[in-house]
Design a protein around this motif. Structure first.
Motif, mmCIF file in Angstrom:
data_model
loop_
_atom_site.group_PDB
_atom_site.id
_atom_site.type_symbol
_atom_site.label_atom_id
_atom_site.label_comp_id
_atom_site.label_asym_id
_atom_site.label_seq_id
_atom_site.Cartn_x
_atom_site.Cartn_y
_atom_site.Cartn_z
ATOM 1 N N GLN A 1 39.721 37.679 32.798
ATOM 2 C CA GLN A 1 39.566 36.238 32.722
ATOM 3 C C GLN A 1 40.958 35.596 32.786
ATOM 4 O O GLN A 1 41.798 35.839 31.918
ATOM 5 C CB GLN A 1 38.859 35.830 31.428
ATOM 6 N N VAL A 2 41.192 34.810 33.845
ATOM 7 C CA VAL A 2 42.494 34.176 34.054
ATOM 8 C C VAL A 2 42.274 32.690 34.317
ATOM 9 O O VAL A 2 41.172 32.270 34.687
ATOM 10 C CB VAL A 2 43.236 34.823 35.249
ATOM 11 N N PRO A 3 43.317 31.871 34.151
ATOM 12 C CA PRO A 3 43.188 30.446 34.486
ATOM 13 C C PRO A 3 42.899 30.254 35.978
ATOM 14 O O PRO A 3 43.205 31.112 36.809
ATOM 15 C CB PRO A 3 44.556 29.870 34.096
ATOM 16 N N LEU B 1 37.769 33.178 46.670
ATOM 17 C CA LEU B 1 38.390 32.453 45.566
ATOM 18 C C LEU B 1 37.732 32.736 44.220
ATOM 19 O O LEU B 1 38.410 32.822 43.199
ATOM 20 C CB LEU B 1 38.336 30.947 45.861
ATOM 21 N N ASP B 2 36.426 32.896 44.194
ATOM 22 C CA ASP B 2 35.719 33.085 42.934
ATOM 23 C C ASP B 2 35.414 34.563 42.690
ATOM 24 O O ASP B 2 34.994 35.279 43.602
ATOM 25 C CB ASP B 2 34.403 32.312 42.937
ATOM 26 N N PRO B 3 35.616 35.053 41.455
ATOM 27 C CA PRO B 3 35.331 36.462 41.167
ATOM 28 C C PRO B 3 33.842 36.715 41.006
ATOM 29 O O PRO B 3 33.050 35.800 40.785
ATOM 30 C CB PRO B 3 36.073 36.684 39.839
ATOM 31 N N ASP C 1 43.913 32.207 40.203
ATOM 32 C CA ASP C 1 43.068 32.538 41.348
ATOM 33 C C ASP C 1 43.536 31.806 42.602
ATOM 34 O O ASP C 1 43.599 32.382 43.698
ATOM 35 C CB ASP C 1 41.611 32.178 41.056
ATOM 36 N N GLY C 2 43.868 30.521 42.440
ATOM 37 C CA GLY C 2 44.359 29.762 43.587
ATOM 38 C C GLY C 2 45.676 30.303 44.122
ATOM 39 O O GLY C 2 45.873 30.392 45.336
ATOM 40 N N TYR D 1 40.859 43.195 40.937
ATOM 41 C CA TYR D 1 40.649 41.752 40.803
ATOM 42 C C TYR D 1 41.598 40.989 41.730
ATOM 43 O O TYR D 1 41.185 40.032 42.407
ATOM 44 C CB TYR D 1 40.877 41.341 39.352
ATOM 45 N N VAL D 2 42.863 41.418 41.770
ATOM 46 C CA VAL D 2 43.848 40.755 42.623
ATOM 47 C C VAL D 2 43.459 40.881 44.093
ATOM 48 O O VAL D 2 43.487 39.904 44.862
ATOM 49 C CB VAL D 2 45.245 41.330 42.369
#
Length: 602
Positions: A225-227, A214-216, A231-232, A206-207
């Protein structure tokens, strides 16, 4: 096979009768086509950078690009809706515009791999025949193929060399950045993420995915699921890593420093032609490099700062050989994608540089005092005369000596005092400073020492030779606790003792934008000139712009204009920054300096 065909053609041509005219075959790709193809590559990368930035800022466009890349379609080369891709495309566009060979190789490899994957997906039979028939996929493949074709056509246009240490340093930067960024990302996902069934490999994947876009994907979103700020943060971290990698991968070579052989050749040229330029002796700075004309009768000395090949003063040597030295310097700048610029050129040199495509902008004026014409008499010299008499009555005295006549222990004390009186830790000066004091090789330099009534040294001036009968100011230091007017006193005493050192003329400080101060105070000066005069006066609170002009004008010197020479007006900000760094007024510590130290150590 190609070599055999070439040999056959050569043999056939050699056996052709002399009377038969062989019409040369036109080349398939003309130089104009190659230049157009290179320009097209640059604009393609610029457009991709813009689209990626828009996709990062616009959620609908970002979703559309992600849907294509992760669904039934794919997008052209470098269009991924990620900040990393935007920075990569932008940096590649900049380096391709500078005709960097390394950028061409990287683009060619990546574009070829991307096109190969596209062709594989389009031509190999699969379970979804509609995938192969969708026009978006074919359009993306066509755009990528056209970009690759343009790269191949423009291959010979990209000849600029990079630093040999760039690949090794870039790989080290990439490895360290990915490890540190990956560890940071996994820690953030572990601390803030939710979701069922996500293991370490899922979080790491995921990282790494957020490093690119930017979007998974839907699967990644179900597992982790992260804030949104995580992601930013991951995408910005990857962008910084990639920016560092690109910087060290495509940076221009730093250039070489002056060798002993080059210095010996320059000293020979100065012995023959040193009287032509008051800044000629400063060509012997040992942080410069020298490029000579084919005849060896002239040379241009320069230093590479931030990708700018910064020369100073006029070329050294015979003016008839200056064009050859300038051609060699410009050819070396083109070979390494350096921006050529000259600081402090005279009007004579500016005309010759202009014939080689450089434009001129007046930088200021050099104050030259002719010993035979200097006098303290007259109403105009009243202030200087009074200051001189006041300092002399206070008991100060001046001693003038060649550096070669000063004993070594005494010279060491003079150097220590000069370092102690220096304003700041940085030794300033480049175009009009030698950058060293007390070297045994500079025995012809002149030291002017000022002692107070108790015999204590309170100020010193150091001059470099300007031919056989001239001096050019190099260093000016004084004790802050000493009386005002010491510098004026020392200059006047030097002019009075001119016969002791065979002196006919002295070059003093350089007055930047002198004409603005002089004309801006006159009756009838226009509003633009007055505004420019006011702005320079305001800047003089931090930089000694007006004060240097006033300090020089009191000697009533002959003003010799000096120019900055450049190729394109758009390069002036970059040249100004490079000149500021070279002169010691601008320092840029941080990652670039750290990387430079690492590459030197390697």
């Amino acid at each position: 096979m190609l070599r055999i065909l070439t040999n056959v053609v050569d043999v056939t041509a050699s056996t052709t009768p002399p009377t038969t005219a062989v019409k040369p075959r036109p080349t398939v790709v003309t130089p104009r086509c190659r230049r157009a193809a290179a320009t097209a590559c640059v604009w393609y990368l610029r457009v991709m950078a813009l689209l990626n930035v828009l996709a990062v800022l616009s959620a609908p466009l970002r979703d559309r690009v992600r849907e294509h890349n992760e669904g039934e379609h794919f997008t052209p080369y470098l269009l991924t809706a990620g900040l990393v891709s935007a920075i990569l495309a932008l940096c590649l566009a900049v380096t391709m515009r500078r005709r960097k060979r390394a950028a061409w190789i990287l683009n060619t490899v990546l574009a070829a791999l991307t096109l190969s994957v596209m062709i594989l997906w389009l031509l190999v039979p699969g379970e979804e025949p509609g995938f192969r028939h969708h026009w978006i996929n074919w359009a993306s493949a066509a755009l990528t193929a056209l970009f690759l074709l343009a790269l191949l056509v423009a291959r010979t246009e990209f000849t600029s060399k990079g630093d040999r240490s760039n690949p090794r340093t870039a790989l080290g930067t990439l490895a360290g950045g990915v490890l540190l960024g990956g560890a940071l990302g996994v820690a953030l996902v572990q601390a803030t993420g939710t979701g069922a069934g996500a293991g370490l490999s899922d979080r790491l994947g995921y990282v790494l995915s957020r490093f690119v876009t930017l979007d998974p994907s839907e699967r990644a979103a179900r597992l982790v699921q992260v804030p949104g700020w995580v992601d930013g943060t991951l995408n910005v971290t990857a962008a910084l890593v990639f920016l560092s990698v690109l910087y060290v991968a495509f940076r221009s070579p730093r250039g070489v420093v002056l060798t002993e052989d080059d210095e010996a050749r320059l000293r020979t040229l100065l012995d023959r032609h040193g009287e032509r330029d008051s800044l000629g002796y400063f060509a012997l700075r040992r942080d410069k490099a020298a490029v000579f004309s084919p005849s060896g009768k002239a040379a241009v000395t320069y230093r590479v700062v931030n990708g700018v090949s910064l020369a100073s003063g006029d070329p050294v040597g015979d003016p008839e050989a200056w064009p050859g030295a300038i051609d060699a310097w410009l050819a070396e700048a083109r070979a390494h994608a350096w921006v050529p610029a000259v600081m402090g050129a005279s009007e004579e040199a500016g005309v010759i540089y202009g014939r080689h495509g450089l434009s001129a902008l007046e930088l200021g004026d050099e104050a030259v005092v002719e010993v035979a014409d200097f006098t303290l008499e007259g109403r105009a010299m009243r202030g200087v005369r009074q200051a001189h008499n006041r300092v002399r009555r206070a008991g100060y005295s001046v001693r003038v000596r060649r550096h070669g006549d000063i004993p070594e222990p005494e010279m060491a004390r003079l150097v220590a005092d000069a370092d102690r009186w220096r304003d700041g830790a940085t030794e300033r000066g480049f175009s009009m400073a030698l950058g060293r004091l007390g070297s045994p090789d500079d025995g012809r330099c002149v030291m002017v020492e000022c002692h107070d009534a108790h015999g204590e040294l309170r100020a010193l001036l150091s001059f470099v030779p300007w031919g056989d009968k001239g001096l050019s100011l190099d260093l000016m230091r004084r004790d802050r606790d000493s009386d005002n007017g010491l510098v004026e006193f020392m200059v006047i005493e030097l002019l009075r003792q001119a016969d002791d050192v065979g002196l006919a003329r002295v070059s003093l400080n350089f007055a930047m934008f002198r004409s603005v101060f002089e004309r801006g105070d006159r009756l009838g000066a226009g509003p633009v000139l007055r505004l420019w005069r006011t702005a320079l006066g305001f800047l003089s609170r931090w930089w000694q712009i007006e004060s240097l002009y006033r300090a020089n004008a009191k000697y009533r010197p002959v003003w010799e204009p000096r120019f900055v020479l450049f190729r394109k007006s758009g390069e002036l900000p970059r040249i100004a920054l490079a000149a500021g760094r070279a002169e010691g007024f601008v320092t840029t510590p941080g990652l670039p300096a750290l990387l430079r130290r690492q590459s030197r150590a390697a």
